[in-house]
Design a protein around this motif. Structure first.
Motif, short mmCIF file in Angstrom:
data_model
loop_
_atom_site.label_atom_id
_atom_site.label_comp_id
_atom_site.label_asym_id
_atom_site.label_seq_id
_atom_site.Cartn_x
_atom_site.Cartn_y
_atom_site.Cartn_z
N SER A 94 0.80 -1.23 0.00
CA SER A 94 0.00 0.00 0.00
C SER A 94 0.83 1.28 0.00
CB SER A 94 -0.97 0.01 1.18
OG SER A 94 -0.23 0.03 2.39
N ASP A 95 2.10 1.23 0.47
CA ASP A 95 2.92 2.44 0.50
C ASP A 95 3.46 2.82 -0.88
OD1 ASP A 95 4.46 0.11 0.61
OD2 ASP A 95 6.18 1.17 1.48
N VAL A 96 3.58 1.86 -1.81
CA VAL A 96 4.12 2.17 -3.14
C VAL A 96 3.12 1.96 -4.27
CG1 VAL A 96 6.53 1.73 -2.56
CG2 VAL A 96 5.10 -0.14 -3.35
N ALA A 97 2.00 1.29 -3.98
CA ALA A 97 1.05 0.97 -5.05
C ALA A 97 -0.38 1.12 -4.55
CB ALA A 97 1.28 -0.45 -5.54
N LYS A 98 -1.27 1.29 -5.52
CA LYS A 98 -2.70 1.32 -5.20
C LYS A 98 -3.39 0.22 -5.99
CE LYS A 98 -3.47 5.03 -8.48
NZ LYS A 98 -3.71 6.43 -8.66
N VAL A 99 -4.55 -0.17 -5.50
CA VAL A 99 -5.27 -1.29 -6.10
C VAL A 99 -6.06 -0.80 -7.31
CG1 VAL A 99 -7.06 -3.01 -5.69
CG2 VAL A 99 -5.43 -2.47 -3.89
N GLU A 100 -5.86 -1.47 -8.44
CA GLU A 100 -6.65 -1.17 -9.63
C GLU A 100 -7.85 -2.11 -9.70
OE1 GLU A 100 -5.61 -0.13 -14.16
OE2 GLU A 100 -5.37 -2.25 -13.67
N LEU A 101 -7.62 -3.38 -9.35
CA LEU A 101 -8.69 -4.37 -9.38
C LEU A 101 -8.67 -5.11 -8.05
CD1 LEU A 101 -10.79 -5.73 -11.34
CD2 LEU A 101 -9.03 -7.42 -11.80
N GLU A 102 -9.74 -4.96 -7.29
CA GLU A 102 -9.85 -5.60 -5.98
C GLU A 102 -9.74 -7.12 -6.12
OE1 GLU A 102 -9.99 -4.43 -2.87
OE2 GLU A 102 -9.92 -2.35 -3.53
N PRO A 103 -9.29 -7.80 -5.05
CA PRO A 103 -9.18 -9.26 -5.12
C PRO A 103 -10.51 -9.91 -5.44
CG PRO A 103 -8.19 -8.42 -3.10
CD PRO A 103 -8.86 -7.27 -3.77
N LYS A 104 -10.49 -10.83 -6.41
CA LYS A 104 -11.72 -11.56 -6.72
C LYS A 104 -11.39 -12.99 -7.08
CE LYS A 104 -12.48 -10.42 -11.58
NZ LYS A 104 -13.30 -9.72 -12.51
N LEU A 105 -12.30 -13.87 -6.75
CA LEU A 105 -12.12 -15.29 -6.98
C LEU A 105 -12.69 -15.66 -8.34
CD1 LEU A 105 -11.34 -18.05 -5.66
CD2 LEU A 105 -13.69 -18.20 -4.88
N GLU A 106 -11.86 -16.28 -9.18
CA GLU A 106 -12.29 -16.78 -10.48
C GLU A 106 -11.83 -18.22 -10.60
OE1 GLU A 106 -11.04 -14.55 -13.86
OE2 GLU A 106 -12.17 -12.77 -13.28
N GLY A 107 -12.74 -19.14 -10.55
CA GLY A 107 -12.38 -20.55 -10.61
C GLY A 107 -11.58 -20.93 -9.39
N LYS A 108 -10.34 -21.40 -9.62
CA LYS A 108 -9.47 -21.79 -8.50
C LYS A 108 -8.35 -20.77 -8.30
CE LYS A 108 -10.12 -26.71 -8.13
NZ LYS A 108 -9.42 -27.95 -7.81
N GLN A 109 -8.59 -19.51 -8.67
CA GLN A 109 -7.58 -18.46 -8.50
C GLN A 109 -8.21 -17.21 -7.92
OE1 GLN A 109 -5.79 -17.81 -12.35
NE2 GLN A 109 -4.03 -19.07 -11.80
N ILE A 110 -7.40 -16.48 -7.16
CA ILE A 110 -7.78 -15.15 -6.69
C ILE A 110 -6.84 -14.17 -7.37
CG2 ILE A 110 -7.98 -13.60 -4.71
CD1 ILE A 110 -8.40 -16.05 -2.95
N PHE A 111 -7.40 -13.13 -7.99
CA PHE A 111 -6.60 -12.13 -8.69
C PHE A 111 -6.64 -10.81 -7.97
CE2 PHE A 111 -8.00 -14.90 -12.21
CZ PHE A 111 -6.77 -15.28 -12.68
N LEU A 112 -5.52 -10.08 -8.03
CA LEU A 112 -5.41 -8.72 -7.51
C LEU A 112 -4.51 -7.98 -8.50
CD1 LEU A 112 -5.44 -6.53 -5.19
CD2 LEU A 112 -3.39 -7.62 -4.36
N VAL A 113 -4.93 -6.79 -8.96
CA VAL A 113 -4.08 -5.99 -9.86
C VAL A 113 -3.76 -4.69 -9.15
CG1 VAL A 113 -3.91 -4.85 -12.09
CG2 VAL A 113 -5.12 -7.02 -11.91
#
Length: 174
Positions: free
Chosen positions: A151-170
């Motif tokens: 959080s000190d160097v980056a901000k979230v573009e895409l909140e964590p979400k579950l798709e199939g057997k993976q969780i993504f965060l951008v």
């Protein structure tokens, strides 16, 4: 013949200029005024240059007496400079697991910080294998910890979400 360039519109020269009147600039850069295209063409031929439409959307269109080859070269050069200054943002991916060791987590975090410092987006994907998906709250906890540590160097573009057997965060640079 219409010469096609990288621009959306084509450049018209000499006889291709079909406006009823044009605003003419001579080969020395002096404003002549609003004249007929025929008069501009005569002036261009007298000095051995071309009549080039440099601003077709103006009313009346602006034409200049110049060397067309040189003009085309300058346009290409400007386009190349603009392309050189452009920064291509890549999406770097970091893969983690729900039961990642603390040392491995540190390495992944360090790599993510390096990617963010270079100006790239980072896609963090947490993959579940087998029955780990039944405890997806553990995966979300790891992703939330990763998000908090970045959080000190980056901000979230895409909140964590579950798709199939993976969780993504951008995440993207601040």
């Amino acid at each position: 013949m219409i010469i096609s360039t990288n621009k959306a519109s084509d450049i018209r020269i000499n006889e291709q200029i079909n406006s009823s009147q044009i605003r003419l600039i001579d080969h020395e850069g002096n404003m002549i005024g609003v004249v007929l295209p025929k008069q501009g063409l005569e002036l261009a031929r007298r000095v051995g240059l071309d009549l080039v439409e440099i601003s077709p959307n103006a009313e009346p269109p602006v034409c200049k007496v110049m060397d067309f080859g040189k003009y085309k070269y300058e346009i290409q050069k400007k386009a190349q400079e603009a392309k050189k200054k452009q920064k291509v943002v890549e999406i770097k991916e970091i893969k983690i697991r729900p039961n990642i060791a603390e040392g491995d987590y540190g390495v992944k975090l360090r790599n993510a910080r390096k990617f963010i410092a270079e100006g790239n987006k980072v896609r963090v994907s947490l993959q579940f294998k087998g029955r780990e998906i039944t405890h997806n709250e553990l995966g979300f906890a790891v992703i939330q910890k990763f998000k908090a540590d970045m959080s000190d160097v980056a901000k979230v573009e895409l909140e964590p979400k579950l798709e199939g057997k993976q969780i993504f965060l951008v995440i993207i640079p601040n």
